[in-house]
Design a protein around this motif. Structure first.
Motif, PDB file in Angstrom:
ATOM      1  N   TYR A 205      46.831  39.184   9.721  1.00 42.01           N
ATOM      2  CA  TYR A 205      46.540  40.270  10.662  1.00 42.01           C
ATOM      3  C   TYR A 205      47.202  41.540  10.146  1.00 42.01           C
ATOM      4  CZ  TYR A 205      46.698  43.008  14.981  1.00 42.01           C
ATOM      5  OH  TYR A 205      46.576  43.996  15.930  1.00 42.01           O
ATOM      6  N   ASP A 206      46.399  42.594   9.940  1.00 44.94           N
ATOM      7  CA  ASP A 206      46.938  43.820   9.340  1.00 44.94           C
ATOM      8  C   ASP A 206      47.311  44.882  10.370  1.00 44.94           C
ATOM      9  OD1 ASP A 206      44.488  44.701  10.211  1.00 44.94           O
ATOM     10  OD2 ASP A 206      43.673  45.147   8.224  1.00 44.94           O
ATOM     11  N   GLY A 207      47.130  44.564  11.660  1.00 43.96           N
ATOM     12  CA  GLY A 207      47.511  45.528  12.692  1.00 43.96           C
ATOM     13  C   GLY A 207      46.547  46.667  12.843  1.00 43.96           C
ATOM     14  N   ASN A 208      45.335  46.518  12.340  1.00 40.46           N
ATOM     15  CA  ASN A 208      44.325  47.574  12.444  1.00 40.46           C
ATOM     16  C   ASN A 208      44.100  47.949  13.908  1.00 40.46           C
ATOM     17  OD1 ASN A 208      41.766  48.984  12.563  1.00 40.46           O
ATOM     18  ND2 ASN A 208      41.426  48.278  10.450  1.00 40.46           N
ATOM     19  N   SER A 209      44.127  49.233  14.169  1.00 42.25           N
ATOM     20  CA  SER A 209      44.034  49.712  15.557  1.00 42.25           C
ATOM     21  C   SER A 209      42.684  49.411  16.189  1.00 42.25           C
ATOM     22  CB  SER A 209      44.289  51.226  15.604  1.00 42.25           C
ATOM     23  OG  SER A 209      43.347  51.924  14.801  1.00 42.25           O
ATOM     24  N   THR A 210      41.679  49.097  15.377  1.00 41.05           N
ATOM     25  CA  THR A 210      40.350  48.827  15.937  1.00 41.05           C
ATOM     26  C   THR A 210      40.215  47.403  16.460  1.00 41.05           C
ATOM     27  OG1 THR A 210      39.493  48.186  13.763  1.00 41.05           O
ATOM     28  CG2 THR A 210      39.303  50.503  14.382  1.00 41.05           C
ATOM     29  N   THR A 211      41.152  46.533  16.098  1.00 45.65           N
ATOM     30  CA  THR A 211      41.106  45.150  16.573  1.00 45.65           C
ATOM     31  C   THR A 211      42.466  44.760  17.135  1.00 45.65           C
ATOM     32  OG1 THR A 211      41.725  44.272  14.406  1.00 45.65           O
ATOM     33  CG2 THR A 211      39.375  44.466  14.877  1.00 45.65           C
ATOM     34  N   SER A 212      42.437  43.940  18.155  1.00 44.62           N
ATOM     35  CA  SER A 212      43.691  43.409  18.696  1.00 44.62           C
ATOM     36  C   SER A 212      43.923  42.010  18.123  1.00 44.62           C
ATOM     37  CB  SER A 212      43.627  43.344  20.230  1.00 44.62           C
ATOM     38  OG  SER A 212      42.534  42.552  20.652  1.00 44.62           O
ATOM     39  N   TYR A 213      45.165  41.569  18.168  1.00 46.78           N
ATOM     40  CA  TYR A 213      45.523  40.269  17.594  1.00 46.78           C
ATOM     41  C   TYR A 213      44.862  39.142  18.387  1.00 46.78           C
ATOM     42  CZ  TYR A 213      48.361  36.337  15.983  1.00 46.78           C
ATOM     43  OH  TYR A 213      48.786  35.142  15.474  1.00 46.78           O
ATOM     44  N   ASP A 214      44.257  38.196  17.695  1.00 47.32           N
ATOM     45  CA  ASP A 214      43.605  37.067  18.346  1.00 47.32           C
ATOM     46  C   ASP A 214      44.656  36.004  18.665  1.00 47.32           C
ATOM     47  OD1 ASP A 214      41.995  35.095  19.263  1.00 47.32           O
ATOM     48  OD2 ASP A 214      40.717  34.946  17.476  1.00 47.32           O
ATOM     49  N   LYS A 215      44.941  35.837  19.946  1.00 47.23           N
ATOM     50  CA  LYS A 215      45.984  34.902  20.365  1.00 47.23           C
ATOM     51  C   LYS A 215      45.472  33.475  20.545  1.00 47.23           C
ATOM     52  CE  LYS A 215      47.315  37.624  23.848  1.00 47.23           C
ATOM     53  NZ  LYS A 215      48.121  38.096  25.003  1.00 47.23           N
ATOM     54  N   ASN A 216      44.251  33.213  20.129  1.00 44.86           N
ATOM     55  CA  ASN A 216      43.696  31.867  20.253  1.00 44.86           C
ATOM     56  C   ASN A 216      44.124  30.982  19.092  1.00 44.86           C
ATOM     57  OD1 ASN A 216      42.332  32.723  22.534  1.00 44.86           O
ATOM     58  ND2 ASN A 216      40.425  33.162  21.419  1.00 44.86           N
ATOM     59  N   TYR A 217      44.291  29.695  19.380  1.00 46.82           N
ATOM     60  CA  TYR A 217      44.519  28.688  18.347  1.00 46.82           C
ATOM     61  C   TYR A 217      43.257  27.842  18.239  1.00 46.82           C
ATOM     62  CZ  TYR A 217      46.223  24.267  16.307  1.00 46.82           C
ATOM     63  OH  TYR A 217      46.384  23.135  15.536  1.00 46.82           O
ATOM     64  N   TYR A 218      42.571  27.979  17.105  1.00 47.46           N
ATOM     65  CA  TYR A 218      41.346  27.224  16.847  1.00 47.46           C
ATOM     66  C   TYR A 218      41.713  26.000  15.998  1.00 47.46           C
ATOM     67  CZ  TYR A 218      39.272  31.804  17.985  1.00 47.46           C
ATOM     68  OH  TYR A 218      38.941  32.998  18.591  1.00 47.46           O
ATOM     69  N   TYR A 219      41.179  24.849  16.370  1.00 47.29           N
ATOM     70  CA  TYR A 219      41.525  23.645  15.618  1.00 47.29           C
ATOM     71  C   TYR A 219      40.387  22.634  15.748  1.00 47.29           C
ATOM     72  CZ  TYR A 219      42.837  22.026  20.315  1.00 47.29           C
ATOM     73  OH  TYR A 219      42.831  21.696  21.647  1.00 47.29           O
ATOM     74  N   PRO A 220      40.292  21.704  14.809  1.00 45.87           N
ATOM     75  CA  PRO A 220      39.228  20.696  14.911  1.00 45.87           C
ATOM     76  C   PRO A 220      39.415  19.842  16.150  1.00 45.87           C
ATOM     77  CG  PRO A 220      40.770  20.149  13.151  1.00 45.87           C
ATOM     78  CD  PRO A 220      41.103  21.536  13.595  1.00 45.87           C
ATOM     79  N   SER A 221      38.330  19.519  16.815  1.00 50.81           N
ATOM     80  CA  SER A 221      38.414  18.783  18.077  1.00 50.81           C
ATOM     81  C   SER A 221      39.015  17.395  17.907  1.00 50.81           C
ATOM     82  CB  SER A 221      37.024  18.661  18.709  1.00 50.81           C
ATOM     83  OG  SER A 221      36.514  19.934  19.040  1.00 50.81           O
TER      84      SER A 221
END
Length: 682
Positions: A205-221
């Motif tokens: 995550y580069d801190g780009n002002s156009t995107t906010s940090y994705d706080k989701n944890y994606y993982y295989p089911s």
């Protein structure tokens, strides 16, 4: 006649003198023997310790000795060692400790008739080597070393802990993109996840002002389903809600080890803690497989409780310097300039309601317990290509010391042996801020072994950033002292201004962590983490966790240390193994896989030439974060336990909330069927 009498008298005198001299010589010789014996007894240094006795059991690949002959050889040697101990009890500084060792071993003696002695017994065997465990004085140990077939007699070694102290269709489309990217058979999402989890499933995550940090944890089911994680640690309590899904996986205390013996567990939910209120094993287990804070929420968790002996002097009297618990809140610094703390003082860090616990450097157990536990798991519990071992401890050993070398060789060879059966081993690098591999000097194991994946830590909290801001403030204050244009009042005003700015920046960093948002400046090697070429991969070094204490209270803390980086890697390994059942993973294959999907060269502070890989589970795409506070579980459930790349699979997204009927959701967003081959084409 006179001459004859004179000669007779002289003969008698001569015989008397000779006999007297001989008698003196005999008496003198006897005296010297007695003195020598007394001197020998006096030199028997009365020190003692637990020993691992490495024995050549006569076995070989050619099978020159039968199993029965090997047992006879070992039992004969055990008898000799026992006799030596009994005959030399006067060489023990504390005979009662020897008696305690014998008493504790008596149960094992009754249960195992193969080993007839309670003073010496086997704890492990590999090929032509067997380890006999005993409690020896230095004098007896020297005698044992000279017995036939004894390779080495090494003092047991201690282990040290290394914790430092959108809308639904948009989500559906996003998850389908994740499926296409990762090739997982199904994807699940934990929203508003801890930073140590969300970092695992996205690129830097580069801190780009156009995107906010994705706080989701994606993982295989699959989430580690049907994979066994063996946690070797200080003790466990699996009664916490983090382990509530026992209906779909196995979570239990498997057994304990003490003095190299296997101790059965009466309550599978609770293993006796090594130290009264040291919850290291509970914390590590939560990070590996807890439902909220864990990486692999469907993996089986087996706690192996490594205990120390019962003697009071084996326990530390207090925490070593620097390992006390940090207070939850700190007082404000004084505003007066002359009371301002020096640069050597630690600055406060306020984590609000969350307790912060630094790691501990005192020992948790002995290496003999690890070797005995590995042997037991190998013989009774190991499932090939289904096992991940987590070692959140370090053992300082020096390969140039002969006794250490025997321990290193045996430990390494047993790990190699189990890895060849399809076991994956993960260990922490340690928190000494030191180089792990030191040619000819002390090194840290099992991190240094080839068939162990060694995990270092990344400063995802921002400790280094805070320290840099502090140092900048102190530099500004020092410049003020050299300024002749300012009076005392002006200097104090400037200091207040600098302090205010520092506190604002510090609070901002702390708030980002509390709000589960990664600061782009924190992709750095943690200051406490050990480092070097044998540190294979890095993972977050600061984690949020929960456990249940001895009083039945549920505690939430922030933990720090490579002790938590290790179970993060172990958890990711478990999810990969459950997702790829057709790949026969061992430690090296798993490391290659982790390096392939990991993020390369994004960590600052790692020396050129050393591995620079940040852990990732296969998803690198970055989405703008969902800032809603409501937690929604998004699960892409697969239709079978395993996935064959040649078979077609139905894919649908299941959204679970308190307000939505799951059946209705399935009807609303069921997608077209597709096969993995079709995804490859896309």
């Amino acid at each position: 006649m006179k001459i004859y009498n004179l000669l007779s008298i002289l003969s008698i005198i001569t015989i008397f003198v000779i006999n007297t001299v001989q008698a003196f010589d005999i008496k003198s010789s006897l005296k010297n023997k007695i003195l020598k014996k007394n001197k020998e007894n006096s030199t028997k240094t009365k020190n003692e310790n637990y020993y691992m006795i490495f024995v050549n059991n006569g076995s070989s690949n050619s099978g020159s000795h039968s199993k029965r002959e090997e047992e006879q050889l070992i039992n004969s040697l055990i008898d000799e060692i026992t006799t030596l101990i009994i005959d030399n009890k006067n060489t023990y500084k504390n005979p009662s400790k020897l008696e305690g060792f014998e008493k504790r071993s008596s149960l094992r003696k009754r249960e195992n008739q193969n080993n007839k002695s309670a003073l010496a017994y086997t704890i492990s065997s590999l090929d032509d080597r067997t380890i006999i465990y005993s409690y020896l004085s230095d004098y007896v140990a020297d005698k044992v070393k000279k017995l036939p077939n004894v390779i080495a007699c090494a003092e047991d070694r201690k282990l040290y802990l290394s914790d430092r102290k959108g809308d639904r269709m948009d989500e559906m489309n996003k998850l389908n993109e994740v499926l296409n990217e990762t090739q997982w058979s199904g994807v699940s999402v934990r929203e508003n996840a801890d930073i140590h989890l969300s970092l695992l499933s996205q690129g830097k995550y580069d801190g780009n002002s156009t995107t906010s940090y994705d706080k989701n944890y994606y993982y295989p089911s699959s989430a580690g389903k049907d994979i066994d994680i063996f946690v070797f640690d200080s003790g466990f309590n699996f009664q916490h809600p983090e382990f509530a899904n026992k209906d779909e996986r196995t979570i239990k205390c498997a057994f304990a080890t003490k003095n190299g013996e296997i101790i059965p567990i009466e309550n599978e939910d609770y293993c006796e803690l090594t130290y009264g209120k040291e919850y290291h094993g509970l914390m590590v287990s939560d990070i590996a497989g807890g439902l909220t804070h864990g990486v692999a929420g469907k993996a089986n968790i087996y706690g192996i409780a490594l205990q120390v002996s019962d003697e009071e002097d084996d326990y530390p009297s207090e925490y070593p310097s620097g390992s006390d618990e940090y207070p939850n809140n700190y007082d404000e610094y004084p505003s007066e300039y002359d009371e301002y703390p020096s640069s050597s003082d630690e600055f406060p860090t306020d984590y609000s309601e969350i307790m912060f616990k630094e790691g501990s450097d005192f020992y948790v157990s002995f290496i003999s317990n690890v070797l005995a536990a590995l042997k037991y798991v190998d013989d009774n519990m190991l499932r090939p290509n289904k096992a991940v071992f987590n070692f959140s401890f370090i053992i300082p050993l020096n390969e140039l010391i002969e006794e250490d070398q025997y321990i290193i060789d045996y430990f390494r060879d047993y790990i190699d042996h189990m890895s060849s059966k399809g076991a994956v081993f993960v260990a922490c690098a340690g928190n000494e801020s030191e180089l792990v591999e030191k040619d000819g000097k002390l090194s840290y194991y099992p991190c240094s072994f080839d068939n162990v994946i060694c995990a270092g830590a990344v400063d995802n909290l921002g400790e280094i950033t805070i320290m840099e801001i502090k140092e900048k403030m102190h530099s500004q204050i020092e410049l003020l002292e050299d300024e002749s244009n300012f009076n005392v009042d002006e200097i104090n005003e400037k200091i207040k201004e600098y302090r205010k700015k520092y506190n604002e920046e510090k609070d901002n960093i702390n708030n980002l962590f509390k709000e589960k948002i990664m600061d782009p400046r924190n992709y750095r090697k943690a200051a406490f983490s050990n480092y070097g070429k044998v540190v294979d991969i890095h993972a977050p070094g600061y984690v949020e966790l929960e456990y249940r204490d001895v009083d039945g209270e549920d505690i939430k803390e922030i933990g720090m240390g490579t002790s938590f980086s290790s179970p993060i890697v172990a958890g990711v390994a478990a999810t990969i193994m459950s997702e790829n059942p057709n790949i026969k993973f061992d430690s090296k294959k798993m490391l290659d896989y982790l390096i392939e999907i990991g993020q390369k060269n994004i960590i600052e502070g790692i020396s050129e030439g050393d591995p620079n890989v940040f852990i990732n589970n296969g998803k690198h795409s970055i989405y703008s974060g969902n800032n809603d506070d409501e937690e929604i579980d998004l699960n892409d459930e697969k239709t079978s336990d395993t996935v064959d790349s040649d078979e077609e699979e139905d894919s649908f997204i299941e959204i679970e909330t308190d307000d939505v009927n799951v059946d209705e959701v399935d009807d609303e967003i069921e997608t077209d069927d597709y096969s993995v081959d079709e995804v490859d084409d896309e």
